[in-house]
Design a protein around this motif. Sequence first.
Motif, PDB file in Angstrom:
ATOM      1  N   PHE A  15      -3.211   4.047  -7.760  1.00 33.02           N
ATOM      2  CA  PHE A  15      -2.027   3.272  -8.132  1.00 33.02           C
ATOM      3  C   PHE A  15      -1.205   2.879  -6.905  1.00 33.02           C
ATOM      4  O   PHE A  15      -0.623   1.793  -6.859  1.00 33.02           O
ATOM      5  CB  PHE A  15      -1.161   4.051  -9.118  1.00 33.02           C
ATOM      6  CG  PHE A  15      -1.836   4.336 -10.428  1.00 33.02           C
ATOM      7  CD1 PHE A  15      -2.860   3.519 -10.885  1.00 33.02           C
ATOM      8  CD2 PHE A  15      -1.472   5.418 -11.195  1.00 33.02           C
ATOM      9  CE1 PHE A  15      -3.498   3.768 -12.091  1.00 33.02           C
ATOM     10  CE2 PHE A  15      -2.100   5.680 -12.396  1.00 33.02           C
ATOM     11  CZ  PHE A  15      -3.123   4.861 -12.847  1.00 33.02           C
ATOM     12  N   ASN A  16      -1.147   3.763  -5.917  1.00 34.13           N
ATOM     13  CA  ASN A  16      -0.422   3.414  -4.695  1.00 34.13           C
ATOM     14  C   ASN A  16      -1.114   2.266  -3.955  1.00 34.13           C
ATOM     15  O   ASN A  16      -0.442   1.417  -3.360  1.00 34.13           O
ATOM     16  CB  ASN A  16      -0.284   4.635  -3.792  1.00 34.13           C
ATOM     17  CG  ASN A  16       0.805   5.580  -4.257  1.00 34.13           C
ATOM     18  OD1 ASN A  16       1.705   5.193  -5.006  1.00 34.13           O
ATOM     19  ND2 ASN A  16       0.730   6.829  -3.834  1.00 34.13           N
ATOM     20  N   GLU A  17      -2.441   2.245  -3.988  1.00 38.17           N
ATOM     21  CA  GLU A  17      -3.167   1.126  -3.381  1.00 38.17           C
ATOM     22  C   GLU A  17      -2.874  -0.169  -4.133  1.00 38.17           C
ATOM     23  O   GLU A  17      -2.675  -1.235  -3.539  1.00 38.17           O
ATOM     24  CB  GLU A  17      -4.677   1.409  -3.379  1.00 38.17           C
ATOM     25  CG  GLU A  17      -5.122   2.527  -2.452  1.00 38.17           C
ATOM     26  CD  GLU A  17      -5.084   2.126  -0.984  1.00 38.17           C
ATOM     27  OE1 GLU A  17      -4.686   0.985  -0.676  1.00 38.17           O
ATOM     28  OE2 GLU A  17      -5.449   2.960  -0.136  1.00 38.17           O
ATOM     29  N   ILE A  18      -2.843  -0.074  -5.467  1.00 39.26           N
ATOM     30  CA  ILE A  18      -2.519  -1.253  -6.282  1.00 39.26           C
ATOM     31  C   ILE A  18      -1.091  -1.706  -6.003  1.00 39.26           C
ATOM     32  O   ILE A  18      -0.815  -2.910  -5.895  1.00 39.26           O
ATOM     33  CB  ILE A  18      -2.713  -0.942  -7.782  1.00 39.26           C
ATOM     34  CG1 ILE A  18      -4.206  -0.755  -8.084  1.00 39.26           C
ATOM     35  CG2 ILE A  18      -2.126  -2.063  -8.651  1.00 39.26           C
ATOM     36  CD1 ILE A  18      -4.486  -0.283  -9.506  1.00 39.26           C
ATOM     37  N   ALA A  19      -0.176  -0.739  -5.874  1.00 43.49           N
ATOM     38  CA  ALA A  19       1.218  -1.079  -5.583  1.00 43.49           C
ATOM     39  C   ALA A  19       1.339  -1.762  -4.229  1.00 43.49           C
ATOM     40  O   ALA A  19       2.120  -2.716  -4.067  1.00 43.49           O
ATOM     41  CB  ALA A  19       2.083   0.179  -5.622  1.00 43.49           C
ATOM     42  N   CYS A  20       0.577  -1.295  -3.248  1.00 39.59           N
ATOM     43  CA  CYS A  20       0.587  -1.925  -1.926  1.00 39.59           C
ATOM     44  C   CYS A  20       0.112  -3.373  -2.018  1.00 39.59           C
ATOM     45  O   CYS A  20       0.696  -4.275  -1.398  1.00 39.59           O
ATOM     46  CB  CYS A  20      -0.294  -1.128  -0.965  1.00 39.59           C
ATOM     47  SG  CYS A  20      -0.364  -1.800   0.697  1.00 39.59           S
ATOM     48  N   THR A  21      -0.947  -3.592  -2.799  1.00 43.74           N
ATOM     49  CA  THR A  21      -1.439  -4.961  -3.013  1.00 43.74           C
ATOM     50  C   THR A  21      -0.378  -5.823  -3.693  1.00 43.74           C
ATOM     51  O   THR A  21      -0.164  -6.985  -3.328  1.00 43.74           O
ATOM     52  CB  THR A  21      -2.725  -4.926  -3.864  1.00 43.74           C
ATOM     53  OG1 THR A  21      -3.760  -4.298  -3.105  1.00 43.74           O
ATOM     54  CG2 THR A  21      -3.171  -6.321  -4.258  1.00 43.74           C
ATOM     55  N   THR A  22       0.285  -5.249  -4.693  1.00 44.32           N
ATOM     56  CA  THR A  22       1.335  -5.992  -5.394  1.00 44.32           C
ATOM     57  C   THR A  22       2.461  -6.379  -4.448  1.00 44.32           C
ATOM     58  O   THR A  22       2.968  -7.509  -4.488  1.00 44.32           O
ATOM     59  CB  THR A  22       1.897  -5.153  -6.560  1.00 44.32           C
ATOM     60  OG1 THR A  22       0.831  -4.732  -7.403  1.00 44.32           O
ATOM     61  CG2 THR A  22       2.888  -5.970  -7.376  1.00 44.32           C
ATOM     62  N   SER A  23       2.874  -5.449  -3.576  1.00 47.99           N
ATOM     63  CA  SER A  23       3.947  -5.755  -2.630  1.00 47.99           C
ATOM     64  C   SER A  23       3.522  -6.857  -1.666  1.00 47.99           C
ATOM     65  O   SER A  23       4.332  -7.710  -1.286  1.00 47.99           O
ATOM     66  CB  SER A  23       4.362  -4.502  -1.849  1.00 47.99           C
ATOM     67  OG  SER A  23       3.378  -4.122  -0.915  1.00 47.99           O
TER      68      SER A  23
END
Length: 516
Positions: free
Chosen positions: A193-201
């Motif tokens: 999820f943190n990787e996905i959040a980084c992509t989202t940012s």
Amino acid sequence: MLMIAAGVAPAVSVAETFRFSLVLLLFMLVARYVFPETKKSKPVLPPGPKGNPVLGNLLQLGKNPHLAMTELSKRFGSVYKLQFGSRTVVVVNGMQAIKQALLRQPMDFVTRPEMYSSRFVNGGKSVVFAPLPVDEHRRYRKLLVDALKDYAFKRVGSKPVVEKIVSEEVRDLSKRLTQRHANRDGDEMSGVFNEIACTTSNIISAFLFGKRYESGDSHAKFIVDNTNEFSRVCSSSSAVDMMPWIRFVVPGILNGFLRVTRKFDTFMQSQISDHVAKFDNHGDTSNVMDGLIAISRKNKGNPLYDETRTLNTVIDLMGAGFDTVSKSLSWLTVYASVFWDAQKKMQREIDDFVCREKRNPSYSDKRAFPFTDAFIHEVLRHASFVPFTPPHAVSREDVSLYGYDLPKGTIVFINQWSVNHDKVEWRSPEHFRPERFLDVDGNFRSEVGEKVLIFGMGKRVCPGKSLAKLEMFLFLVELLKECDLSTHPDHPGLPATEYGLTMRPEGGKIIIEPRC
């Protein structure tokens, strides 16, 4: 003589009495017309459960208020009231009641309530959360929507610029996720999820500021960590909003909330200042921030448009947009890993399209992916990870809803969960079944898709709704084109969730491998 006297006297008395009564009646009618009765009848308030004299109904809601409030609607009806500390809250449940409030009576519920915490979000001028006057909110919301349309959806070649950004970022994400698994870095969902959040940012930063960050970059890490921390501390602000006196009884209760919001505002102000300085040098408008600067310069001196307020609308876009999109992409990943058969159907749609068209899909090709579209809608419905919209408020006097009188300023909760899990609207809503959105020929049923409520509706519908839908579709297609997702043997099935403004999957493991 006596007979005459006895007979005449009563006749005169009756006539005089009649004339007097007639004059009195006319006087009363005139007085009622000239001085109408001002005393109003007692308002008819919605029903609701009895509560604690100090805390109201707060303790009755437990750890999952969305479930408790949906259950209460079965007892008290679609519109009922609760007492949260010193604040009265009206809860609106079910599609028909919500449509009545937000579509048929939009100006009655268009504002946000006065909340103590909202004064600390974006300087108390948030387009999303602040109780702005109606005209002011409409003006700055239009700026925000127009900036998104003009710069995020600006076409570069045959596609909007945001499509290129999303596709590139998700391809990079796929490589990072498969590398994590290959390197035995762990399959914990929190890491995924943190990787996905980084992509989202990165996606949001790219069309807002024209920037992207490498995985692990301090700026990207700050956005992810600050958002996670905000989710943990926002309950303290809710307590103060409903019981303002508690901040005097429990000193420091808001310290965590204030620290997080101030850090985020400081970070965003530095981004805005850097961008303004660069814009003054080149003057080009290639992203949303450029567009807002150009608008502020165009309206300089116009009392209706404050320059700082205009530029600060980007804070709402980053703050509200990042969290909702990041959570939606995380839920899509979880459901695709759990429901393996559905994942394979989506991959067949993707493979068939690429083989037939000799190119990667774009958002304009969505009609060629009916099952993928159905899957996305069923995830939004089943997870309902935004159980309530941001609170509305009764905007004016003499508002009535479903026969109940609602005083001006009353807080109104729109229960989106109740719509998405309504047993009348959805057969067996507890079951995950994307096929409910398809007709007998396998085509997506848009009229059924419109029944899913996740972005609000009416004049306060999420301004980034179209952008979020585009991101979800392209994210899922790109990810499943490159990767196979599965649950870890130790953690089959859907993970638990923790209640919040937006709900995130908690715990569990997920395996992401490159497709053969």
